[in-house]
Design a protein around this motif. Structure first.
Motif, PDB file in Angstrom:
ATOM      1  N   SER A  38       0.845  -1.197   0.000  1.00  0.00           N
ATOM      2  CA  SER A  38       0.000   0.000   0.000  1.00  0.00           C
ATOM      3  C   SER A  38       0.876   1.242   0.000  1.00  0.00           C
ATOM      4  CB  SER A  38      -0.888   0.029   1.247  1.00  0.00           C
ATOM      5  OG  SER A  38      -1.686  -1.121   1.328  1.00  0.00           O
ATOM      6  N   GLU A  39       0.430   2.244  -0.723  1.00  0.00           N
ATOM      7  CA  GLU A  39       1.133   3.526  -0.759  1.00  0.00           C
ATOM      8  C   GLU A  39       0.075   4.625  -0.745  1.00  0.00           C
ATOM      9  OE1 GLU A  39       4.450   5.824  -3.494  1.00  0.00           O
ATOM     10  OE2 GLU A  39       3.562   3.999  -4.240  1.00  0.00           O
ATOM     11  N   PRO A  40       0.129   5.558   0.163  1.00  0.00           N
ATOM     12  CA  PRO A  40       1.092   5.730   1.255  1.00  0.00           C
ATOM     13  C   PRO A  40       0.764   4.795   2.416  1.00  0.00           C
ATOM     14  CG  PRO A  40      -0.535   7.466   1.376  1.00  0.00           C
ATOM     15  CD  PRO A  40      -0.859   6.639   0.142  1.00  0.00           C
ATOM     16  N   ALA A  41       1.731   4.612   3.289  1.00  0.00           N
ATOM     17  CA  ALA A  41       1.552   3.752   4.457  1.00  0.00           C
ATOM     18  C   ALA A  41       0.591   4.389   5.445  1.00  0.00           C
ATOM     19  CB  ALA A  41       2.897   3.493   5.125  1.00  0.00           C
ATOM     20  N   ALA A  42      -0.113   3.558   6.180  1.00  0.00           N
ATOM     21  CA  ALA A  42      -1.108   4.033   7.146  1.00  0.00           C
ATOM     22  C   ALA A  42      -0.485   4.720   8.348  1.00  0.00           C
ATOM     23  CB  ALA A  42      -1.972   2.863   7.611  1.00  0.00           C
ATOM     24  N   ASP A  43       0.821   4.542   8.571  1.00  0.00           N
ATOM     25  CA  ASP A  43       1.429   5.158   9.746  1.00  0.00           C
ATOM     26  C   ASP A  43       1.714   6.644   9.553  1.00  0.00           C
ATOM     27  OD1 ASP A  43       3.679   5.121   8.106  1.00  0.00           O
ATOM     28  OD2 ASP A  43       4.974   4.153   9.581  1.00  0.00           O
ATOM     29  N   GLY A  44       1.591   7.143   8.315  1.00  0.00           N
ATOM     30  CA  GLY A  44       1.818   8.556   8.051  1.00  0.00           C
ATOM     31  C   GLY A  44       3.277   8.968   8.091  1.00  0.00           C
ATOM     32  N   ILE A  45       4.184   8.024   8.242  1.00  0.00           N
ATOM     33  CA  ILE A  45       5.612   8.315   8.321  1.00  0.00           C
ATOM     34  C   ILE A  45       6.358   7.741   7.123  1.00  0.00           C
ATOM     35  CG2 ILE A  45       7.716   7.951   9.681  1.00  0.00           C
ATOM     36  CD1 ILE A  45       5.848   7.732  12.155  1.00  0.00           C
ATOM     37  N   HIS A  46       6.056   6.513   6.810  1.00  0.00           N
ATOM     38  CA  HIS A  46       6.761   5.813   5.743  1.00  0.00           C
ATOM     39  C   HIS A  46       5.981   5.852   4.431  1.00  0.00           C
ATOM     40  CE1 HIS A  46       8.337   4.099   9.481  1.00  0.00           C
ATOM     41  NE2 HIS A  46       9.486   4.118   8.834  1.00  0.00           N
ATOM     42  N   ARG A  47       6.681   5.568   3.353  1.00  0.00           N
ATOM     43  CA  ARG A  47       6.041   5.605   2.044  1.00  0.00           C
ATOM     44  C   ARG A  47       5.204   4.352   1.766  1.00  0.00           C
ATOM     45  NH1 ARG A  47       8.873   6.610  -3.855  1.00  0.00           N
ATOM     46  NH2 ARG A  47       6.953   6.339  -5.024  1.00  0.00           N
ATOM     47  N   TYR A  48       5.704   3.196   2.189  1.00  0.00           N
ATOM     48  CA  TYR A  48       5.028   1.939   1.876  1.00  0.00           C
ATOM     49  C   TYR A  48       4.623   1.181   3.126  1.00  0.00           C
ATOM     50  CZ  TYR A  48       7.059   2.601  -2.745  1.00  0.00           C
ATOM     51  OH  TYR A  48       7.416   3.114  -3.960  1.00  0.00           O
ATOM     52  N   GLN A  49       3.522   0.458   2.988  1.00  0.00           N
ATOM     53  CA  GLN A  49       3.074  -0.499   3.990  1.00  0.00           C
ATOM     54  C   GLN A  49       3.023  -1.844   3.279  1.00  0.00           C
ATOM     55  OE1 GLN A  49      -0.315   0.665   6.315  1.00  0.00           O
ATOM     56  NE2 GLN A  49      -1.044  -1.440   6.454  1.00  0.00           N
ATOM     57  N   LEU A  50       3.780  -2.809   3.788  1.00  0.00           N
ATOM     58  CA  LEU A  50       3.883  -4.118   3.162  1.00  0.00           C
ATOM     59  C   LEU A  50       3.249  -5.166   4.059  1.00  0.00           C
ATOM     60  CD1 LEU A  50       7.650  -3.842   2.199  1.00  0.00           C
ATOM     61  CD2 LEU A  50       5.677  -3.166   0.816  1.00  0.00           C
ATOM     62  N   GLN A  51       2.435  -6.013   3.484  1.00  0.00           N
ATOM     63  CA  GLN A  51       1.797  -7.099   4.227  1.00  0.00           C
ATOM     64  C   GLN A  51       2.376  -8.418   3.725  1.00  0.00           C
ATOM     65  OE1 GLN A  51      -0.754  -6.206   6.435  1.00  0.00           O
ATOM     66  NE2 GLN A  51      -0.785  -8.277   7.253  1.00  0.00           N
ATOM     67  N   TYR A  52       3.031  -9.150   4.628  1.00  0.00           N
ATOM     68  CA  TYR A  52       3.616 -10.447   4.307  1.00  0.00           C
ATOM     69  C   TYR A  52       2.865 -11.531   5.050  1.00  0.00           C
ATOM     70  CZ  TYR A  52       7.758  -8.180   2.396  1.00  0.00           C
ATOM     71  OH  TYR A  52       8.615  -7.432   1.649  1.00  0.00           O
ATOM     72  N   GLY A  53       2.918 -12.742   4.526  1.00  0.00           N
ATOM     73  CA  GLY A  53       2.306 -13.847   5.229  1.00  0.00           C
ATOM     74  C   GLY A  53       2.644 -15.170   4.586  1.00  0.00           C
ATOM     75  N   GLY A  54       2.187 -16.206   5.234  1.00  0.00           N
ATOM     76  CA  GLY A  54       2.420 -17.545   4.718  1.00  0.00           C
ATOM     77  C   GLY A  54       1.711 -18.577   5.561  1.00  0.00           C
ATOM     78  N   PRO A  55       1.843 -19.823   5.154  1.00  0.00           N
ATOM     79  CA  PRO A  55       1.180 -20.905   5.874  1.00  0.00           C
ATOM     80  C   PRO A  55       1.896 -21.236   7.179  1.00  0.00           C
ATOM     81  CG  PRO A  55       2.513 -21.790   4.101  1.00  0.00           C
ATOM     82  CD  PRO A  55       2.575 -20.284   3.988  1.00  0.00           C
ATOM     83  N   LEU A  56       1.161 -21.796   8.105  1.00  0.00           N
ATOM     84  CA  LEU A  56       1.725 -22.314   9.352  1.00  0.00           C
ATOM     85  C   LEU A  56       1.639 -23.832   9.339  1.00  0.00           C
ATOM     86  CD1 LEU A  56       0.217 -19.977  12.082  1.00  0.00           C
ATOM     87  CD2 LEU A  56       2.599 -20.127  11.388  1.00  0.00           C
ATOM     88  N   GLY A  57       2.600 -24.464   9.954  1.00  0.00           N
ATOM     89  CA  GLY A  57       2.534 -25.905  10.127  1.00  0.00           C
ATOM     90  C   GLY A  57       3.347 -26.706   9.129  1.00  0.00           C
ATOM     91  N   ASP A  58       3.802 -26.090   8.042  1.00  0.00           N
ATOM     92  CA  ASP A  58       4.619 -26.819   7.075  1.00  0.00           C
ATOM     93  C   ASP A  58       6.049 -26.988   7.585  1.00  0.00           C
ATOM     94  OD1 ASP A  58       2.418 -26.859   5.437  1.00  0.00           O
ATOM     95  OD2 ASP A  58       3.117 -25.273   4.112  1.00  0.00           O
ATOM     96  N   TRP A  59       6.516 -26.046   8.386  1.00  0.00           N
ATOM     97  CA  TRP A  59       7.884 -26.044   8.914  1.00  0.00           C
ATOM     98  C   TRP A  59       7.828 -25.819  10.410  1.00  0.00           C
ATOM     99  CZ3 TRP A  59      12.340 -25.545   5.577  1.00  0.00           C
ATOM    100  CH2 TRP A  59      12.036 -25.420   4.232  1.00  0.00           C
ATOM    101  N   THR A  60       8.776 -26.422  11.120  1.00  0.00           N
ATOM    102  CA  THR A  60       8.969 -26.032  12.512  1.00  0.00           C
ATOM    103  C   THR A  60       9.847 -24.788  12.496  1.00  0.00           C
ATOM    104  OG1 THR A  60      11.015 -27.276  12.826  1.00  0.00           O
ATOM    105  CG2 THR A  60       8.933 -28.450  13.279  1.00  0.00           C
ATOM    106  N   LEU A  61       9.925 -24.094  13.608  1.00  0.00           N
ATOM    107  CA  LEU A  61      10.786 -22.923  13.688  1.00  0.00           C
ATOM    108  C   LEU A  61      12.234 -23.312  13.421  1.00  0.00           C
ATOM    109  CD1 LEU A  61      11.227 -19.946  14.219  1.00  0.00           C
ATOM    110  CD2 LEU A  61      11.279 -20.449  16.664  1.00  0.00           C
ATOM    111  N   ALA A  62      12.670 -24.432  13.978  1.00  0.00           N
ATOM    112  CA  ALA A  62      14.047 -24.890  13.775  1.00  0.00           C
ATOM    113  C   ALA A  62      14.321 -25.204  12.301  1.00  0.00           C
ATOM    114  CB  ALA A  62      14.324 -26.116  14.636  1.00  0.00           C
TER     115      ALA A  62
END
Length: 101
Positions: free
Chosen positions: A62-86
């Motif tokens: 998203s541009e502009p970012a919702a925080d009013g400070i930065h230019r971009y707001q990026l949303q990342y994500g992915g599935p849970l359960g395919d990998w352990t943290l280790a």
């Protein structure tokens, strides 16, 4: 299901609810199938969230970012359960870590 600690109390894992924070409802781990996080930046190409971990994707920019400070707001994500943290950390280190231990 574990009860959610009140603000300022410590949960059974040693975490502390911030004072003044509303307690989030407890959710069984089995219900969690995906995660997401938001990053704010002026240089979106330098963001390293999930780099090298299969399944992690930039979901929204998203541009502009919702925080009013930065230019971009990026949303990342992915599935849970395919990998352990280790496993995920080991894969990241294999691909990107300078210390191969």
């Amino acid at each position: 299901m574990d009860p959610v600690p009140a603000a300022g109390e410590v949960d059974r894992h040693g975490g502390r609810q911030p004072r003044g924070a509303a307690a989030a409802p407890a959710v069984p781990v089995e219900w969690l199938t995906a995660w997401s996080t938001t990053a704010f930046t002026d240089r979106p190409n330098s963001a390293k969230y999930g780099r090298g971990i299969p399944g992690v994707k930039l979901q929204k920019r998203s541009e502009p970012a919702a925080d009013g400070i930065h230019r971009y707001q990026l949303q990342y994500g992915g599935p849970l359960g395919d990998w352990t943290l280790a496993e995920a950390l080991a894969e990241w280190k294999r691909r990107h870590g300078k210390d191969k231990r």
